[in-house]
Design an enzyme around this catalytic site. Structure first.
Site, PDB file in Angstrom:
ATOM      1  CB  CYS A 107     -47.120  25.659  14.662  1.00  0.00           C
ATOM      2  SG  CYS A 107     -46.506  24.326  15.718  1.00  0.00           S
ATOM      3  CB  CYS A 144     -41.290  12.888  18.344  1.00  0.00           C
ATOM      4  SG  CYS A 144     -40.381  13.743  19.662  1.00  0.00           S
ATOM      5  CB  CYS A 196     -48.365  18.336  19.024  1.00  0.00           C
ATOM      6  SG  CYS A 196     -46.660  18.298  18.721  1.00  0.00           S
TER       7      CYS A 196
HETATM    8  N1  SAH Z   1     -40.503  18.539  21.189  1.00  0.00           N
HETATM    9  C1  SAH Z   1     -40.746  19.906  21.519  1.00  0.00           C
HETATM   10  C2  SAH Z   1     -41.676  20.629  20.576  1.00  0.00           C
HETATM   11  C3  SAH Z   1     -42.901  19.929  20.068  1.00  0.00           C
HETATM   12  S1  SAH Z   1     -44.297  19.742  21.121  1.00  0.00           S
HETATM   13  C4  SAH Z   1     -41.229  20.023  22.951  1.00  0.00           C
HETATM   14  O1  SAH Z   1     -41.423  18.990  23.573  1.00  0.00           O
HETATM   15  O2  SAH Z   1     -41.372  21.121  23.446  1.00  0.00           O
HETATM   16  C5  SAH Z   1     -44.984  21.346  21.365  1.00  0.00           C
HETATM   17  C6  SAH Z   1     -45.669  21.498  22.704  1.00  0.00           C
HETATM   18  O3  SAH Z   1     -46.931  20.820  22.730  1.00  0.00           O
HETATM   19  C7  SAH Z   1     -44.864  20.926  23.855  1.00  0.00           C
HETATM   20  O4  SAH Z   1     -44.939  21.779  24.964  1.00  0.00           O
HETATM   21  C8  SAH Z   1     -45.604  19.633  24.130  1.00  0.00           C
HETATM   22  O5  SAH Z   1     -45.322  19.144  25.399  1.00  0.00           O
HETATM   23  C9  SAH Z   1     -47.032  20.062  23.914  1.00  0.00           C
HETATM   24  N2  SAH Z   1     -47.998  18.987  23.709  1.00  0.00           N
HETATM   25  C10 SAH Z   1     -47.835  17.814  23.076  1.00  0.00           C
HETATM   26  N3  SAH Z   1     -48.951  17.090  23.109  1.00  0.00           N
HETATM   27  C11 SAH Z   1     -49.860  17.816  23.785  1.00  0.00           C
HETATM   28  C12 SAH Z   1     -51.226  17.603  24.161  1.00  0.00           C
HETATM   29  N4  SAH Z   1     -51.858  16.473  23.849  1.00  0.00           N
HETATM   30  N5  SAH Z   1     -51.846  18.577  24.846  1.00  0.00           N
HETATM   31  C13 SAH Z   1     -51.204  19.730  25.171  1.00  0.00           C
HETATM   32  N6  SAH Z   1     -49.939  19.990  24.843  1.00  0.00           N
HETATM   33  C14 SAH Z   1     -49.262  19.036  24.167  1.00  0.00           C
END
Ligand code: SAH
Length: 342
Positions: free
Chosen positions: A103, A110, A331
């Site tokens: 990943c 961001c 993330c």
């Molecule tokens: N910016 C992109 C990719 C990065 S985030 C996007 O928004 O899809 C990757 C995934 O993790 C996304 O689905 C995001 O919403 C999720 N994510 C981020 N923080 C999270 C958390 N605390 N718990 C669960 N999923 C989360």
């Protein structure tokens, strides 16, 4: 693309032609670079003088490991890398029965501001260059000794906010003289930048598009994802329909289950209605709690109830197995915790 590792074989060929080199050298250099060498001296089938010239004109940089955490439970490894300019990004290696998946981050920080996400807390710094994405894959593979067969663009950053560099990165990792990773082994996740979903559809790539939907309505999505103000759910779901028409690829919807926010039976019913007619798979992810956020994960029962409702309505829904729960592997958490300490 002025970094040699961001270049295509053709672009490397043009550089080498300028240096008076024969055409076949381009493929040799490209292949070495994509093996993750950290010095031109490792390119043993190149003349010494060429190695020296390239080292001077196109210096290679190997990202440094700032932190490396390995889960005792499932072998997930999380890296925090220092880039050439001192910025840092994280990468996660996950082991699945079908192979190893990496990943990667696509940006430093961001700008999307999702309420539940650690990556966005310290704001946006810059986009990553193609070679900085490639290096995350190459050096994770090198450091761990584990061959990588799958890539997900789900780390820090919004891939579709860095469109051209991400497209170049995909072209590079897919190249038969490089890592040769099939598009079908790549997933790209977006928070829903509608015009860029259309731009991606035009490329007709066979990758999996993951859409971070997380809510069935604007009323809910507006409260957790600021991007929804620019591209509300109706527009987003229409873009998903167009994407499917253009590529024939089923859309994967990410849905982080947040206690009392989006996990009610009403939310499930509304989601079922909104996804009608879309070839979809829903990935339910129990929210990873982020220290700074008041949002809490749904209970197991709520997740189960939600999954059953979707499945009963004929929408395939799975609960994402959580890997690396003991190592900040969600993330942006590792980078966040590192920068808070230092
Ligand atoms: N910016 C992109 C990719 C990065 S985030 C996007 O928004 O899809 C990757 C995934 O993790 C996304 O689905 C995001 O919403 C999720 N994510 C981020 N923080 C999270 C958390 N605390 N718990 C669960 N999923 C989360």
């Amino acid at each position: 693309m002025n970094h040699i590792k961001s270049m295509t074989v053709q672009e490397i060929g043009a550089v080498l032609k300028e240096l008076g080199q024969p055409a076949f050298r381009a493929g040799q250099v490209f292949t070495w670079l994509h093996k993750g060498v950290s010095s031109y001296d490792e390119m043993t089938n190149l003349p010494q003088s060429l190695r020296a010239t390239l080292a001077e004109k196109y210096p290679l940089y190997a990202p440094k490991v700032l932190r490396r955490q390995q889960s005792q439970k499932d072998g997930t490894i999380k890296y925090l890398w220092a880039l050439e300019d001192g910025n840092c990004v994280e990468t996660v290696l996950m082991r699945y029965h079908y192979g190893n998946s990496v990943c990667i981050s696509t940006e430093v920080g961001c700008k999307m501001g999702c309420a539940f996400c650690a990556s966005t807390l310290a704001g946006f710094v810059r986009r990553l260059q193609p070679h900085e994405m490639l290096d995350q894959v190459l050096f994770t593979q090198k450091d761990s000794g584990e061959p990588v067969s799958h890539i997900v663009l789900m780390g820090i950053g919004e891939p579709l906010d860095n469109f051209d560099n991400v497209m170049r990165f995909l072209e590079l990792v897919n190249h038969p003289d490089g890592m040769n990773i099939s598009m079908r082994h790549i997933s790209l996740s977006t928070c829903g930048l509608v015009p860029m979903i259309d731009a991606l559809a035009e490329r007709k790539l066979q990758l999996t598009l993951s859409v971070s939907l997380h809510a069935p309505s604007d009323a809910i999505r507006d409260t957790i994802m600021p991007v929804n103000k620019a591209y509300p759910t109706a527009q987003l779901l229409d873009a998903c329909r167009r994407y499917y028409e253009a590529t024939g690829r089923r859309i994967s919807f990410e849905y982080a289950m947040i206690h009392g926010v989006n996990d009610t039976p009403e939310a499930a019913n509304l989601l079922i209605r909104r996804l009608k007619g879309i070839s979809a798979h829903v990935n339910l992810i129990p929210l990873n709690h982020v220290e700074e956020s008041p949002l809490k994960p749904s209970t197991r029962q709520a997740v189960q109830r939600f999954q059953n409702a979707l499945n009963d309505a004929g929408i395939p829904a799975t609960v994402r197995r959580s890997l690396g729960g003991d190592i900040d592997a969600s993330c942006g958490q590792l980078r966040r915790n590192y920068s808070k300490k230092s």
